[in-house]
Scaffold this motif. Sequence first.
Motif, PDB file in Angstrom:
ATOM      1  N   PHE A 176       9.085 -10.445   6.792  1.00 28.22           N
ATOM      2  CA  PHE A 176       9.816  -9.219   6.466  1.00 28.22           C
ATOM      3  C   PHE A 176       8.967  -8.033   6.913  1.00 28.22           C
ATOM      4  CE2 PHE A 176      10.036  -5.865   3.150  1.00 28.22           C
ATOM      5  CZ  PHE A 176      11.378  -5.545   3.167  1.00 28.22           C
ATOM      6  N   LEU A 178       8.846  -4.017   6.772  1.00 31.66           N
ATOM      7  CA  LEU A 178       9.281  -2.677   6.350  1.00 31.66           C
ATOM      8  C   LEU A 178       8.131  -1.681   6.507  1.00 31.66           C
ATOM      9  CD1 LEU A 178      11.242  -0.715   4.807  1.00 31.66           C
ATOM     10  CD2 LEU A 178      10.166  -1.519   2.718  1.00 31.66           C
ATOM     11  N   THR A 179       6.961  -2.055   5.963  1.00 31.01           N
ATOM     12  CA  THR A 179       5.830  -1.130   5.875  1.00 31.01           C
ATOM     13  C   THR A 179       5.309  -0.743   7.260  1.00 31.01           C
ATOM     14  OG1 THR A 179       5.224  -2.214   3.815  1.00 31.01           O
ATOM     15  CG2 THR A 179       3.530  -0.866   4.836  1.00 31.01           C
ATOM     16  N   GLY A 184       4.838   3.300   3.204  1.00 31.53           N
ATOM     17  CA  GLY A 184       4.888   2.167   2.290  1.00 31.53           C
ATOM     18  C   GLY A 184       5.980   2.393   1.268  1.00 31.53           C
ATOM     19  N   SER A 185       5.671   3.235   0.258  1.00 31.52           N
ATOM     20  CA  SER A 185       6.664   3.545  -0.770  1.00 31.52           C
ATOM     21  C   SER A 185       7.738   4.499  -0.242  1.00 31.52           C
ATOM     22  CB  SER A 185       5.980   4.209  -1.970  1.00 31.52           C
ATOM     23  OG  SER A 185       4.866   3.471  -2.369  1.00 31.52           O
ATOM     24  N   TRP A 211       1.187  -5.117   7.809  1.00 32.39           N
ATOM     25  CA  TRP A 211       1.136  -5.980   6.625  1.00 32.39           C
ATOM     26  C   TRP A 211       2.350  -6.896   6.468  1.00 32.39           C
ATOM     27  CZ3 TRP A 211      -0.778  -1.693   2.779  1.00 32.39           C
ATOM     28  CH2 TRP A 211      -2.126  -1.482   3.006  1.00 32.39           C
ATOM     29  N   THR A 213       3.667 -10.160   5.777  1.00 29.02           N
ATOM     30  CA  THR A 213       3.251 -11.480   5.281  1.00 29.02           C
ATOM     31  C   THR A 213       4.022 -12.555   6.037  1.00 29.02           C
ATOM     32  OG1 THR A 213       2.737 -10.570   3.131  1.00 29.02           O
ATOM     33  CG2 THR A 213       3.136 -12.944   3.210  1.00 29.02           C
TER      34      THR A 213
HETATM   35  C1  FAD Z   1      -0.724  -8.683   0.027  1.00 28.78           C
HETATM   36  C2  FAD Z   1       0.303  -7.746   0.592  1.00 28.78           C
HETATM   37  C3  FAD Z   1       1.385  -8.256   1.279  1.00 28.78           C
HETATM   38  C4  FAD Z   1       2.344  -7.396   1.816  1.00 28.78           C
HETATM   39  N1  FAD Z   1       3.400  -7.934   2.508  1.00 28.78           N
HETATM   40  C5  FAD Z   1       4.294  -7.103   3.080  1.00 28.78           C
HETATM   41  C6  FAD Z   1       5.372  -7.632   3.867  1.00 28.78           C
HETATM   42  O1  FAD Z   1       5.542  -8.849   4.006  1.00 28.78           O
HETATM   43  N2  FAD Z   1       6.202  -6.765   4.482  1.00 28.78           N
HETATM   44  C7  FAD Z   1       6.073  -5.406   4.335  1.00 28.78           C
HETATM   45  O2  FAD Z   1       6.880  -4.670   4.908  1.00 28.78           O
HETATM   46  N3  FAD Z   1       5.069  -4.873   3.583  1.00 28.78           N
HETATM   47  C8  FAD Z   1       4.184  -5.691   2.960  1.00 28.78           C
HETATM   48  N4  FAD Z   1       3.165  -5.170   2.205  1.00 28.78           N
HETATM   49  C9  FAD Z   1       3.079  -3.732   2.048  1.00 28.78           C
HETATM   50  C10 FAD Z   1       3.531  -3.249   0.674  1.00 28.78           C
HETATM   51  O3  FAD Z   1       4.918  -3.432   0.514  1.00 28.78           O
HETATM   52  C11 FAD Z   1       3.111  -1.785   0.566  1.00 28.78           C
HETATM   53  O4  FAD Z   1       1.716  -1.822   0.402  1.00 28.78           O
HETATM   54  C12 FAD Z   1       3.783  -1.075  -0.566  1.00 28.78           C
HETATM   55  O5  FAD Z   1       5.126  -0.806  -0.222  1.00 28.78           O
HETATM   56  C13 FAD Z   1       3.080   0.242  -0.922  1.00 28.78           C
HETATM   57  O6  FAD Z   1       2.926   1.031   0.203  1.00 28.78           O
HETATM   58  P1  FAD Z   1       1.499   1.666   0.583  1.00 28.78           P
HETATM   59  O7  FAD Z   1       0.475   0.589   0.590  1.00 28.78           O
HETATM   60  O8  FAD Z   1       1.684   2.510   1.815  1.00 28.78           O
HETATM   61  O9  FAD Z   1       1.139   2.602  -0.639  1.00 28.78           O
HETATM   62  P2  FAD Z   1       1.602   4.088  -0.885  1.00 28.78           P
HETATM   63  O10 FAD Z   1       3.066   4.239  -0.622  1.00 28.78           O
HETATM   64  O11 FAD Z   1       0.666   5.004  -0.145  1.00 28.78           O
HETATM   65  O12 FAD Z   1       1.342   4.216  -2.440  1.00 28.78           O
HETATM   66  C14 FAD Z   1       0.012   4.304  -2.979  1.00 28.78           C
HETATM   67  C15 FAD Z   1       0.127   4.540  -4.472  1.00 28.78           C
HETATM   68  O13 FAD Z   1       0.826   5.778  -4.737  1.00 28.78           O
HETATM   69  C16 FAD Z   1       1.953   5.542  -5.583  1.00 28.78           C
HETATM   70  N5  FAD Z   1       3.061   6.401  -5.129  1.00 28.78           N
HETATM   71  C17 FAD Z   1       3.558   6.484  -3.872  1.00 28.78           C
HETATM   72  N6  FAD Z   1       4.555   7.387  -3.824  1.00 28.78           N
HETATM   73  C18 FAD Z   1       4.708   7.871  -5.083  1.00 28.78           C
HETATM   74  C19 FAD Z   1       5.588   8.833  -5.677  1.00 28.78           C
HETATM   75  N7  FAD Z   1       6.507   9.479  -4.966  1.00 28.78           N
HETATM   76  N8  FAD Z   1       5.452   9.069  -6.997  1.00 28.78           N
HETATM   77  C20 FAD Z   1       4.516   8.421  -7.732  1.00 28.78           C
HETATM   78  N9  FAD Z   1       3.655   7.501  -7.225  1.00 28.78           N
HETATM   79  C21 FAD Z   1       3.748   7.235  -5.920  1.00 28.78           C
HETATM   80  C22 FAD Z   1       2.295   4.067  -5.420  1.00 28.78           C
HETATM   81  O14 FAD Z   1       2.932   3.535  -6.566  1.00 28.78           O
HETATM   82  C23 FAD Z   1       0.919   3.448  -5.219  1.00 28.78           C
HETATM   83  O15 FAD Z   1       0.288   3.208  -6.456  1.00 28.78           O
HETATM   84  C24 FAD Z   1       2.203  -5.992   1.656  1.00 28.78           C
HETATM   85  C25 FAD Z   1       1.115  -5.473   0.950  1.00 28.78           C
HETATM   86  C26 FAD Z   1       0.179  -6.324   0.422  1.00 28.78           C
HETATM   87  C27 FAD Z   1      -0.981  -5.723  -0.342  1.00 28.78           C
END
Ligand code: FAD
Length: 283
Positions: A176, A178-179, A184-185, A211, A213
């Motif tokens: 999958f 997306l990121t 990410g979020s 990222w 998986t």
């Molecule tokens: C082991 C692992 C496997 C993964 N596998 C996949 C995969 O298969 N496919 C894929 O697409 N992605 C994958 N990911 C990525 C994962 O989905 C993202 O890490 C996740 O969506 C968070 O995005 P980010 O790391 O950019 O964090 P950020 O979006 O930068 O967030 C960092 C922190 O800020 C907080 N935050 C962000 N925005 C807000 C807001 N507006 N208000 C309040 N708090 C906020 C978040 O809750 C978090 O605590 C994986 C990640 C890991 C660690």
Amino acid sequence: MDEAAPVIDTSKMNEGQRAALELTEAARETSKARTFAAGLFMGEFNLDGLRPFPEQSTETRDQGDAFLQRLEKILREKTNPDEIDATGEIPQPVMDELARLGAFGIKISPEYGGLGLSQTNYCRAAMLLGSWCGNLTALISAHQSIGVPQPLILFGTDAQKKKFLPRVARGEISAFALTENGVGSDPAAMITHAEPTSDGKHFILNGEKLWCTNGTKAGVIAVMAKTPPKESKGKKKDQITAFIVEMDSPGVEVIHRCRFMGLKALYNGVIRFTNVLVPRENI
Ligand SMILES: Cc1cc2nc3c(=O)[nH]c(=O)nc-3n(C[C@H](O)[C@H](O)[C@H](O)COP(=O)(O)OP(=O)(O)OC[C@H]3O[C@@H](n4cnc5c(N)ncnc54)[C@H](O)[C@@H]3O)c2cc1C
């Protein structure tokens, strides 16, 4: 509160923040009967959705028990979780054994070569896997929780189900995407995009996903990409579309395997898409 009223005032936000919030609001659950977790976000503590606790019927529990016994035997006799984590690799014979058992198609209907077990039995299998080996849990669950099988079970066309479900049920690994770097979020900030070809039969996909998986082992991957905006109520709305992409398509490259502390055998990768031609029927 009126369900249709915006929960947050967007008038003082910049364009990017507003677009992100509107996208999230558009996906908000609209059903009047909110789930327990959705209610918590709205300040409600309503236990009705949790009680009475939904027990399994004897029949589905027995089906689950039979599968779990076979899974546990393979885990205990054929896998070594410490070695998997130390080497950072899952041996191919282990993958083959799990595929023969049907562990890659737990919820897929037998019509498409899966086991047709319930969501609860799938969760029980995830618990058993998690008690034994985190790396195997991630492999099996990313494949069928966020990879290609589940979106197809829920939303796939008959043709997509016939084409892809037997492959993934047999053990062809799916992933999958997306990121992205910095996305990410906040999927509204997504850079990966797909434009339709002039004859409308394909989309041309470009971008880089972080990222993913299972991405370094996958045969097929669900990729989210921005597609041209659509008109809705007189306003242009950004679109994010999910595509099923064959990993052996020209223009798909795994450019890096990401390593994670505590999940050293995660097959997680950075995947680049350069002018990848994706058939429209793969939406
Ligand atoms: C082991 C692992 C496997 C993964 N596998 C996949 C995969 O298969 N496919 C894929 O697409 N992605 C994958 N990911 C990525 C994962 O989905 C993202 O890490 C996740 O969506 C968070 O995005 P980010 O790391 O950019 O964090 P950020 O979006 O930068 O967030 C960092 C922190 O800020 C907080 N935050 C962000 N925005 C807000 C807001 N507006 N208000 C309040 N708090 C906020 C978040 O809750 C978090 O605590 C994986 C990640 C890991 C660690």
